[in-house]
Write a protein that holds these residues in place. Structure first.
Motif, PDB file in Angstrom:
ATOM      1  N   LYS A  99       0.886   4.017  -3.029  1.00  0.00           N
ATOM      2  CA  LYS A  99       0.678   5.448  -3.207  1.00  0.00           C
ATOM      3  C   LYS A  99       1.685   6.163  -3.366  1.00  0.00           C
ATOM      4  O   LYS A  99       1.739   7.301  -4.039  1.00  0.00           O
ATOM      5  CB  LYS A  99       0.438   5.629  -1.466  1.00  0.00           C
ATOM      6  N   ASP A 157      -9.230   0.536   0.405  1.00  0.00           N
ATOM      7  CA  ASP A 157      -8.240   1.273   0.881  1.00  0.00           C
ATOM      8  C   ASP A 157      -7.149   2.061  -0.257  1.00  0.00           C
ATOM      9  O   ASP A 157      -7.172   3.213  -0.218  1.00  0.00           O
ATOM     10  CB  ASP A 157      -7.489   0.964   2.163  1.00  0.00           C
ATOM     11  N   LEU A 158      -7.010   1.183  -1.216  1.00  0.00           N
ATOM     12  CA  LEU A 158      -5.839   1.501  -2.114  1.00  0.00           C
ATOM     13  C   LEU A 158      -6.746   2.463  -3.002  1.00  0.00           C
ATOM     14  O   LEU A 158      -6.092   3.411  -3.333  1.00  0.00           O
ATOM     15  CB  LEU A 158      -5.482   0.480  -2.799  1.00  0.00           C
ATOM     16  N   GLN A 216       0.794  -1.180   0.038  1.00  0.00           N
ATOM     17  CA  GLN A 216      -0.037   0.168   0.099  1.00  0.00           C
ATOM     18  C   GLN A 216       0.870   1.120   0.145  1.00  0.00           C
ATOM     19  O   GLN A 216       0.460   2.218  -0.693  1.00  0.00           O
ATOM     20  CB  GLN A 216      -0.872  -0.090   1.315  1.00  0.00           C
ATOM     21  N   THR A 217       1.989   1.180   0.759  1.00  0.00           N
ATOM     22  CA  THR A 217       2.579   2.563   0.700  1.00  0.00           C
ATOM     23  C   THR A 217       3.446   2.669  -0.706  1.00  0.00           C
ATOM     24  O   THR A 217       3.464   3.705  -0.915  1.00  0.00           O
ATOM     25  CB  THR A 217       3.856   2.133   2.006  1.00  0.00           C
ATOM     26  N   ASN A 228      -8.777   5.594  -0.102  1.00  0.00           N
ATOM     27  CA  ASN A 228      -7.719   6.359   1.020  1.00  0.00           C
ATOM     28  C   ASN A 228      -6.566   6.810   0.308  1.00  0.00           C
ATOM     29  O   ASN A 228      -6.360   7.865   0.546  1.00  0.00           O
ATOM     30  CB  ASN A 228      -7.763   5.316   2.064  1.00  0.00           C
ATOM     31  N   ASP A 229      -6.072   5.830  -0.411  1.00  0.00           N
ATOM     32  CA  ASP A 229      -4.465   6.110  -0.778  1.00  0.00           C
ATOM     33  C   ASP A 229      -4.838   6.674  -2.274  1.00  0.00           C
ATOM     34  O   ASP A 229      -3.667   7.451  -2.654  1.00  0.00           O
ATOM     35  CB  ASP A 229      -3.810   4.987  -0.921  1.00  0.00           C
ATOM     36  N   ASN A 230      -5.977   6.674  -2.778  1.00  0.00           N
ATOM     37  CA  ASN A 230      -6.143   7.318  -4.238  1.00  0.00           C
ATOM     38  C   ASN A 230      -4.750   6.815  -5.326  1.00  0.00           C
ATOM     39  O   ASN A 230      -4.384   7.335  -5.959  1.00  0.00           O
ATOM     40  CB  ASN A 230      -6.126   8.755  -4.037  1.00  0.00           C
ATOM     41  N   ALA A 231      -4.668   5.431  -4.907  1.00  0.00           N
ATOM     42  CA  ALA A 231      -3.423   4.845  -5.802  1.00  0.00           C
ATOM     43  C   ALA A 231      -3.979   3.850  -6.879  1.00  0.00           C
ATOM     44  O   ALA A 231      -2.855   3.400  -7.226  1.00  0.00           O
ATOM     45  CB  ALA A 231      -2.673   4.101  -4.646  1.00  0.00           C
ATOM     46  N   GLU A 233       1.509   9.178  -6.171  1.00  0.00           N
ATOM     47  CA  GLU A 233       1.847  10.488  -5.810  1.00  0.00           C
ATOM     48  C   GLU A 233       3.117  11.127  -6.772  1.00  0.00           C
ATOM     49  O   GLU A 233       2.754  12.262  -7.338  1.00  0.00           O
ATOM     50  CB  GLU A 233       2.116  10.746  -4.413  1.00  0.00           C
TER      51      GLU A 233
END
Lengths: 285, 398
Positions: B126, B187-188, B122-123, B191-194, B130
């Protein structure tokens, strides 16, 4: 005797390619078969299974939603365009070509092209255009709310040309004396359209309306190629459901259920057409 | 082919183009126009056998010298419900995590250290979204691949899609691991907009976008590199491959593969010839040195990748031997596959759901799509509805 000889080729062609498959599919709708082992008659079981499928309701509602949107956009827009074009004196040929051009594009190519236009990222073609006027990127076919209208937009674009040409031909057939007479009576452009053009087009409008309904009830190409019925069944139409019954499971589909739903659709459309023709008999005469 | 005919003077091989595509396959199967020997994914194996849609070649297979040397997780896909082997698995894979090394570098991540846990994934996703503006992680959602990917994720969290007990199969998608899997996607995405802006991917289009550098990470079969090269002309430099992060008890990587079958309604002479051909064309290169080396040479001559990681069809020792034989012909960036090659044998390979596999996947497509396109999608309700539909599929036994 000669009549029969001349009729024979037609009868054979229709018989083999139209009537025989229809009869076969009616039979198949009462069978369970994987087309390899022998079919088994199961009575109304396929129809019951289709009725109990929770997706049937979704597909019917989606198809109605498509039909409604297509009527709202797809029905009046070609008429307006045709009326405007018939008023143009110069370069009418050029406008006709421009209007008809989308029909020439093969439907599959058109959808793949529009899929590209509809890309949900900020760099998508439509989203780039929206960006110029400060509107944020839209999800187009990637959202349950906007997917269906996006499909209708493309369908309207690709089909309008044909309808415009039909309207245009009808408009040219309106005797010019009627317009002259209306003008002498002091009618403006809107009055001429309302009192002369529209009544003359009545027969054509009547036919294109029912053709449009039947056409939209059988919509398949757009939902199949754009979204495959997604997102989360938002564009699952009746025909796509039939297709999924037959071909959704590669190891042998439910051909019986697929034909059962096809027959239900055909019967529903036949009843609808009958009611429509009955109900509008006086009006169309 | 000529060599085979020389070895078997009374057999003539006729070739015809064949590619397994779900829709055309159904039509060919129904119309009886399949080639005498044809291949299908594991997902269709048991249904085809149990519905009597393939020739029963089990007696011929039982005479093959390697019949008891198959990898058990692989051969189970070619067995009938009574345990007869009616097809030959010709290749197998485990699901893998592909990542774009170039995007990793651009996002300031180390391309030699791909994520090993879901929170690392996830990190990283993201960071990619970004810093590069591309999708950090994408997933397939269409044409049954959404369900395939979701079941892969659920396996990684220790779940199973169905439980088969004798003749009775129970749907088990309304469970914690499936909820966790969907929550990660949710979540991806939200929340993360990834996850970028494309949520209607099928197998083809996600490969395309990965090759075009629009996708940071995605999950697909371990041998997928071959088609990325052949069909998408991917730049080999950008490809990284690692194992799927596993989390919790009973977790594992979903495994799939390809089975060769013989068409139903063929004569016993054709069946005999067909099994010989399958053995010659697909199997020998996996246990015989000469066949293995000549297959590698042939692949190189026709510009095909050699050395793409696989799941062994036979035991690991045999697999390691073939790797040794073909070592000098390898033309793929092995070091970029190292995280996968190192990790794959530490992971349990879990076969695909045994019953109604494709249909089950199909019922999960809309669930994945709902989570990715609707921020307020109610995951437990979606799963419990899907569970009911899948259960009725299993009960219909169709």
């Amino acid at each position: 005797m000669t009549t029969i000889v001349f009729l024979l080729p037609l009868l054979v062609v229709f018989g083999v390619f139209s009537w025989y498959p229809i009869v076969r599919s009616v039979i198949m709708s009462f069978q369970t078969t994987n087309l390899v082992s022998a079919p088994v008659f199961v009575g109304w079981q396929n129809f019951v299974a289709v009725f109990n499928d929770p997706l049937l309701g979704t597909a019917v509602l989606n198809t109605l939603w498509f039909a409604l949107l297509a009527l709202l956009f797809g029905y009046p827009i070609p008429l307006v365009v045709a009326v405007l074009m018939s008023e143009v004196r110069k370069a009418r040929g050029l406008f006709s070509v421009l209007a008809y051009l989308p029909v020439v594009v093969p439907p599959v190519v058109a959808v793949l092209l529009w899929k590209f236009f509809y890309s949900g990222s900020a760099s998508g073609v439509f989203n780039t255009v929206l960006g110029w006027v400060g509107i944020p990127p839209q999800p187009w076919i990637e959202s349950t709310a906007s997917a269906m209208p996006s499909l209708v937009l493309e369908a309207t674009w690709s089909a309008a040309g044909g309808t415009i040409i039909i309207y245009l031909a009808a408009l040219i057939g309106v005797p010019s004396e009627l317009y002259d007479a209306a003008e002498v009576d002091g009618a403006g452009i809107w009055q001429k359209i309302w009192h002369v053009t529209m009544p003359s087009l009545r027969g054509i409008l009547f036919v294109t309306f029912i053709l449009q309904i039947i056409g939209t009830a059988q919509v398949f190409l757009q939902p199949y190629l754009f979204t495959d019925g997604g997102p989360s069944n938002a564009t699952l139409t009746i025909l796509l459901l039939i297709y999924n019954y037959a071909f959704g499971n590669s190891a042998g589909g439910s051909y019986g259920e697929a034909t059962a739903l096809s027959i239900m659709l055909a019967v529903a459309l036949a009843i609808l057409s009958f009611i429509y023709f009955r109900g509008t008999k006086r009006w169309s005469a | 082919m000529k060599a085979f005919e020389k070895l078997n003077p009374n057999i003539t091989v006729k070739t015809q183009p064949y590619d397994w595509v779900a829709t055309t396959f159904t039509a060919q199967l129904a119309g009886g126009t399949l080639p005498d020997v044809f291949t299908v994914p594991f997902t269709d194996g048991t249904s085809l056998i149990n519905q009597g849609q393939v020739a029963d070649i089990s007696s011929l297979i039982s005479k093959l010298p390697y019949v008891d040397k198959f990898n058990p997780a692989v051969i189970s896909n070619a067995k009938s419900s009574s345990g007869k082997i009616e097809g030959l698995p010709i290749s197998a894979y485990g699901q893998a995590l592909y990542y774009n090394r170039q995007l990793f570098t651009q996002a300031g991540l180390n391309p030699d250290k791909p994520p090993t846990t879901w929170s690392e994934l996830q990190t990283d996703a993201k960071a990619i979204a970004e810093k590069t503006g591309q999708a950090g992680f994408s997933t397939m959602t269409q044409e049954n691949t959404g369900g395939w990917s979701l079941v892969t994720l659920a396996y990684a969290f220790g779940g199973r899609a169905e439980k088969v007990d004798g003749k009775k199969a129970t749907a088990t998608v309304d469970t914690k691991p499936f909820q966790k899997a969907l929550q990660v996607l949710h979540d991806l995405r939200w929340n993360d907009n990834a996850m970028g802006a494309d949520f209607l991917y099928n197998w083809n289009s996600i490969n395309q976008d990965f090759a075009a550098g629009k996708v940071g990470m995605y999950i697909s079969g371990g041998g997928n590199y071959t088609s990325l090269v052949q069909q998408n002309a991917i730049d080999p430099k950008i490809v990284g491959e690692t194992v799927i992060p596993l989390d919790g008890k009973n977790s594992g990587a979903l495994g799939g593969g390809t089975i060769a079958f013989v068409r139903a309604k063929t004569s016993s002479a054709v069946q005999d010839a067909a099994v010989k051909w399958i053995d010659y064309y697909y199997m020998q290169q996996q246990y015989d040195k000469t066949a293995s080396v000549s297959a590698a040479k042939l692949a190189i001559a026709s510009n095909q990748p050699v050395g793409v990681p696989q799941v062994p069809v036979f035991d690991k020792a045999t697999y390691d031997k073939t790797l040794e034989w073909t070592k000098k012909y390898v033309n793929v960036p092995l070091n970029q596959f190292a995280p996968y090659a190192k990790g794959e044998f530490k992971q349990q390979i879990i076969p695909e759901p045994a019953q109604q596999t494709q249909a089950l996947y199909g019922k999960l497509d809309p669930v994945v799509q709902a989570v990715l396109t609707n921020k307020n999608a109610d995951i437990p309700t979606l799963l419990s509805q899907a569970n009911t539909t899948i259960q009725s599929l299993l009960d219909s036994g169709n």
